[in-house]
Scaffold this motif. Structure first.
Motif, PDB file in Angstrom:
ATOM      1  N   ARG A  39     -14.469  -4.220 -35.358  1.00 26.01           N
ATOM      2  CA  ARG A  39     -15.394  -5.356 -35.361  1.00 26.01           C
ATOM      3  C   ARG A  39     -15.166  -6.260 -34.148  1.00 26.01           C
ATOM      4  N   GLU A  40     -14.463  -5.754 -33.147  1.00 20.93           N
ATOM      5  CA  GLU A  40     -14.175  -6.571 -31.969  1.00 20.93           C
ATOM      6  C   GLU A  40     -15.439  -6.998 -31.238  1.00 20.93           C
ATOM      7  N   LYS A  41     -16.489  -6.207 -31.338  1.00 18.69           N
ATOM      8  CA  LYS A  41     -17.736  -6.506 -30.628  1.00 18.69           C
ATOM      9  C   LYS A  41     -18.289  -7.865 -31.028  1.00 18.69           C
ATOM     10  N   GLN A  42     -18.155  -8.236 -32.283  1.00 19.34           N
ATOM     11  CA  GLN A  42     -18.791  -9.461 -32.773  1.00 19.34           C
ATOM     12  C   GLN A  42     -18.113 -10.734 -32.272  1.00 19.34           C
ATOM     13  N   GLY A  98     -17.783 -11.226 -29.276  1.00 21.50           N
ATOM     14  CA  GLY A  98     -18.613 -11.514 -28.110  1.00 21.50           C
ATOM     15  C   GLY A  98     -19.974 -12.083 -28.460  1.00 21.50           C
ATOM     16  N   SER A  99     -20.227 -12.301 -29.748  1.00 17.18           N
ATOM     17  CA  SER A  99     -21.496 -12.890 -30.174  1.00 17.18           C
ATOM     18  C   SER A  99     -21.369 -14.403 -30.246  1.00 17.18           C
ATOM     19  N   ASP A 105     -27.607  -8.007 -34.245  1.00 15.97           N
ATOM     20  CA  ASP A 105     -27.147  -6.732 -34.801  1.00 15.97           C
ATOM     21  C   ASP A 105     -27.486  -6.640 -36.296  1.00 15.97           C
ATOM     22  N   TYR A 165     -26.368 -12.145 -30.118  1.00 18.00           N
ATOM     23  CA  TYR A 165     -25.731 -11.928 -28.821  1.00 18.00           C
ATOM     24  C   TYR A 165     -26.672 -12.443 -27.738  1.00 18.00           C
ATOM     25  N   HIS A 221     -27.864 -12.615 -23.813  1.00 19.78           N
ATOM     26  CA  HIS A 221     -27.849 -11.725 -22.656  1.00 19.78           C
ATOM     27  C   HIS A 221     -28.372 -12.464 -21.425  1.00 19.78           C
TER      28      HIS A 221
END
Length: 530
Positions: free
Chosen positions: A340-343, A345-346, A412, A418, A420
């Motif tokens: 869940r590391e991606k979140q 970056g949200s 997501d 997120y 951009h």
């Protein structure tokens, strides 16, 4: 002003559950002053202002302004640093049903005069640090009086200390803030009682401060983040620390010496704190939450902040138009489980009562989960519309009250947002928003400039800084330092480029459109000077 004192009271809410019903801005102070009159509301270098003192001084100011003809809906403009005068004026306006209109102290005199012409205030307060930006007498016809700290103190000294008692409805405008404009005049953004009340108390999130709340937001109160942080602290009976740090070391000193419980800042500020050698052995036991926004925080910085500062991290995303945050990345999201590391970056998930969708900017149709587009928001936090800008309102607000933010993003499957590419090409430098089109318009006026493009480059201190790529006018030999100095005479210093590169041609597509993404790639390794 009373002397500083260190006293603990039962814990108020930092964010979320409402302990009292707050109908309007005046109620924030009235209720706290009634509940804890002797508690410190504001803490400055000169001493503390208690809730009773803040309540009385704002009453006196309100009655003095009423005697000058200020009434419901009239504007009271504030060009001032964060201090007790600023807060007194905000509450004085609210107690009259007038509208406080804070203005960026970093703008030039010309820019401030334009904003005053837009707001048409009856009263203008200019702080001691902004006297050079005071418009010439007669330049703003609506003004009944222009006040300095000295003349303000003299005006309210003999005024009636009784609360005028005005109770604004939820739909009445309470605050008029301004955002930077892409071209022409910046937009006025009115926020009403419903917007602010929902923003301050409408969240379903429960983040409690243990003990008496001492809040620090080293962000100017003419920004929505600073102002809502200040109002939220007053509404919860906490102490608002108005001592402004001169740098990371001084910030660390204030956080520790003043026993700050919750603070707000940009990610680069938190990173600088963690890099101080003396931070590792310091006593951070009072600091419970550090809120940030403007950009995601890299995982190494999150790890360092949690280990060194020992506090919880909370990220918020929002705009002036949305009364500050509409999404939040909660403390538990900063400790991601495997996969869940991606979140991290949200910018988190929508707060209670906030709807977010991503639309195709061209068709205005909602896109699929994971696809990029423009971020749209619908909530009672969103401004009813721009101040006297019907054409802009028709572009930015739909009939069913969706607000087009101009920010690029995606969502997501779990609802995390997120960010951009910035659809509006905005540059975020510290807590300031800079629009390249405005800067380009000014630089193009220089006699040695034929064409210019402004982009954001990384800045160790501010996150981003403006950078200009210029095509010189034929037959000239422009000097970069001279152009930067010239630009600073036309607009605020933070909007001016920190560096310039001269080139023979700017990249364009076959239709002649400037390709800023190409410039960003070309100058990706350029950094702003420290």
């Amino acid at each position: 002003m009373s002397n500083p004192h260190d006293r603990e009271l039962p814990a108020p809410m930092f964010e979320g559950a409402q302990e009292r019903e707050v109908a309007n801005v005046a109620s924030l102070l009235r209720q706290s002053a009634a509940a804890t009159p002797d508690e410190a509301a504001l803490r400055e270098e000169s001493g503390d202002t208690t809730y009773a003192e803040l309540d009385e001084r704002s009453n006196r100011a309100a009655n003095a302004f009423a005697a000058l003809g200020v009434g419901v809906g009239d504007r009271i403009a504030i060009v001032s640093a964060n201090n007790h005068y600023f807060m007194e004026l905000v509450f004085a306006a609210a107690k009259l049903g007038a509208i406080a209109a804070p203005i960026n102290t970093r703008l030039s005199a010309v820019e401030i005069e334009k904003l005053l012409s837009t707001a048409e205030p009856k009263v203008l307060f200019v702080g001691a640090e902004a006297t050079e930006q005071t418009p010439p007498e007669g330049a703003v016809p609506s003004l009944a009086v222009t006040l300095t700290p000295q003349s303000y103190d003299e005006l309210i000294a003999t005024a009636d200390a009784t609360d005028p008692g005005y109770e604004a409805s939820a739909d009445e405008t309470a605050i008029l803030l301004f955002s930077s404009g892409t071209t022409g005049l910046p937009k006025g953004i009115p926020l009403n009682g419903r917007n602010l009340s929902t923003s301050l108390y409408g969240s379903g999130d429960r983040l409690k401060v243990e003990g008496h709340q001492i809040s620090m937001a080293p962000v100017p109160f003419f920004h929505v983040t600073g102002l809502t942080s200040a109002l939220g602290t007053i509404g919860k009976g906490g102490t608002l620390l108005l001592k402004m740090p001169t740098g990371p070391k001084d910030l660390m000193r204030l956080l520790i010496e003043e026993k700050v419980t919750n603070a707000v800042g940009v990610p680069t500020l938190i990173q600088m704190l963690t890099q101080l050698p003396e931070a590792k052995g310091a006593d951070w036991s009072h600091l419970q939450y550090f809120g940030y926004g403007g950009a995601p925080m890299p995982l190494p910085v999150i790890k360092a902040a949690r280990e060194i500062l020992g506090c919880e991290l909370v990220q918020g995303y929002g705009l002036t138009e949305t009364s500050a945050a509409v999404t939040v990345l909660m403390p538990e999201d900063h400790v991601p489980a495997p996969g869940r590391e991606k979140q991290v970056g949200s910018v988190g998930r929508p707060l209670e009562g906030v709807e977010i969708k991503i639309v195709d900017p061209a068709t205005r149709e909602e896109v699929a989960v994971g696809e990029r587009g423009e971020v749209w928001v619908r909530s009672s936090r969103v401004t009813p519309g721009y101040w006297n800008r019907p054409e802009e309102n028709s572009r930015s607000f739909t009939d069913d009250r969706w607000f087009a933010t101009g920010d690029g993003g995606s969502v997501d499957e779990e609802g995390y947002l997120y960010l951009h590419d910035r659809i509006k090409d905005m540059i975020v430098t510290g807590a300031e928003n800079v629009y390249p089109a405005e800067v380009e318009s000014v630089i193009t006026g220089h006699p040695d400039v034929s064409e210019v493009a402004v982009i954001g480059i990384p800045s160790p201190k501010w996150g981003e800084s403006p950078y200009a790529i210029i095509v010189p006018r034929p037959g000239t030999t422009p000097d970069a330092d001279e152009i930067i100095a010239w630009t600073r005479e036309q607009i605020a210093h933070y909007k001016a480029p920190v560096g310039i590169t001269f080139t023979d041609v700017l990249p364009r597509n076959p239709n002649g459109k400037l390709l800023k993404r190409v410039l960003r790639d070309q100058y990706a390794d350029v950094q702003a000077p420290q």
